[in-house]
Design a protein around this motif. Sequence first.
Motif, PDB file in Angstrom:
ATOM      1  N   THR A   1       1.141  -1.394   0.003  1.00  0.00           N
ATOM      2  CA  THR A   1       0.084  -0.185   0.170  1.00  0.00           C
ATOM      3  C   THR A   1       0.593   0.707   0.070  1.00  0.00           C
ATOM      4  O   THR A   1       0.343   2.560  -0.450  1.00  0.00           O
ATOM      5  N   VAL A   2       1.963   1.303   0.488  1.00  0.00           N
ATOM      6  CA  VAL A   2       2.698   2.450   0.624  1.00  0.00           C
ATOM      7  C   VAL A   2       3.121   3.230  -0.237  1.00  0.00           C
ATOM      8  O   VAL A   2       3.681   4.092  -0.919  1.00  0.00           O
ATOM      9  N   SER A   3       3.198   1.560  -1.071  1.00  0.00           N
ATOM     10  CA  SER A   3       4.478   1.300  -2.567  1.00  0.00           C
ATOM     11  C   SER A   3       3.304   2.375  -3.041  1.00  0.00           C
ATOM     12  O   SER A   3       3.915   3.142  -4.447  1.00  0.00           O
ATOM     13  N   LEU A   4       2.292   1.508  -3.860  1.00  0.00           N
ATOM     14  CA  LEU A   4       0.886   2.427  -4.225  1.00  0.00           C
ATOM     15  C   LEU A   4       0.741   3.793  -3.903  1.00  0.00           C
ATOM     16  O   LEU A   4       0.584   4.785  -5.191  1.00  0.00           O
ATOM     17  N   ARG A   5       1.305   4.365  -3.064  1.00  0.00           N
ATOM     18  CA  ARG A   5       1.099   5.640  -2.948  1.00  0.00           C
ATOM     19  C   ARG A   5       2.175   6.523  -3.633  1.00  0.00           C
ATOM     20  O   ARG A   5       2.091   7.707  -3.317  1.00  0.00           O
TER      21      ARG A   5
END
Length: 449
Positions: free
Chosen positions: A383-387
């Motif tokens: 999720t943090v990478s998608l952000r």
Amino acid sequence: MSATHMGRYLAKGISELQEQDPQLFAILEREHVRQSESLSLIASSGGTDPSVLVASASTMVNVTAEGYPGKRYHAGCTYVDQAETLAIERAKSVFGARYVNVQPHCASFANHAVMQAVLSPGDTILGMALDQGGHLTHGSAANLSGRLFRSIGYGLDANGFIDYDGIRRLALENRPRLIICGTTSYTRTIDFDRIRRIADEVDALVLADITHIAGLVVAGLHPSSIDAAHFTTTCTFKQLFGPRGGLVLMGRDADSPWTEGRTFSECVQASVFPLMQGSPEVHSIAAKARAMGRLLEPGFRDIARRIRSNAGVLADDLQARGYQLVGGGTDNHLVLFHAPNDLTGDMASRALESCNILVNKNKIPGDRRGATVASGIRLGTNTVSLRGMQAAEMLRCSSLIDDVLSHARPLNGGEVYLSEDLRDRVVSEVSSLCRAFPMPYDVTQDVTA
Ligand code: DSN
């Protein structure tokens, strides 16, 4: 039907929901805000973009469509047939598969469908034990897979790597019909070819559940199981950033004969429907088609690269700060470490959640605590990478995690103490980080709940 029709009904639906059911509307709004404002390092979380969300909110939800494209039991399936065919063709391209079934409601059902396709009750299965990093459906006694079949568990070696020699020994001793690989908390590369060689030696089949690493496989950043295993399963909502749901995929073995004149893929097809499921969730299949379309776009490889490199940064920095990592590092999106300072995994997770940092408590190999307390913490970087977060933000995350865990103190009754000052500071830093890197569905910053 044009986009205008969809746009109108979505707008009408939102306004009617707000007006007619403000209680539910408020809950949904608060959930949206919670996701936006918290730093999710839950390894099984992903994140959908608005186009996937809209596909899953389409009027396809109204269609009953038992069967498969071109072979339905109900009228009115012209467009759901098109959507399902599109999802299948895209998934084949994404994974390089010969056969795909997009109907499983989740990866657990996909696993059960494969087992029901090729096993009989009482057959022996060999899967990774739950406390070593396996999944409930890989033969746990708490799951139907452990009740229907004679389940043998394998695990990790002393260094935290899959014990392939142990798998071979157990396979030779127990002659399993099916070897299941794929994990929920294993941080290292899985050697699917080696597992297939062991399976061939004992005439077993291989099911690879790649749910946690599917995006890395798609991007070529982890070896693919599609041809190595007889069957591959995955969910679509973690690293594939699609809707809730599952897939069964097959490569070179798809057309091999299995039983009663049927091929492996024909057995799987009949197992998903009608053996295991009835009417498919066709709106979700439409969203899977959209998610697969996004995986075919060039930007996905960048996200996948970030997922892996971000996990590496987190792992290295936590290790440098003295945290004990299972497996000594990571090759994928996962980091698994021992909760420090007499904290249980549950206490550590609650202390972090009080600061809007979301992780999950997880058993570590040899854990004496049960899964609801656990001694480890599992992090993941989907999720943090998608952000859009990168190395600098990962260093911020590990520093914040360390601030919280090094100051949290266990209290009686499983409670945990953290000072208000520290909590307020971390909450504020998390909030700035999240605002700087919004979720894909946060198209404006000026909406208040
Ligand atoms: N299998 C669970 C996990 O890994 O968190 C849920 O998907």
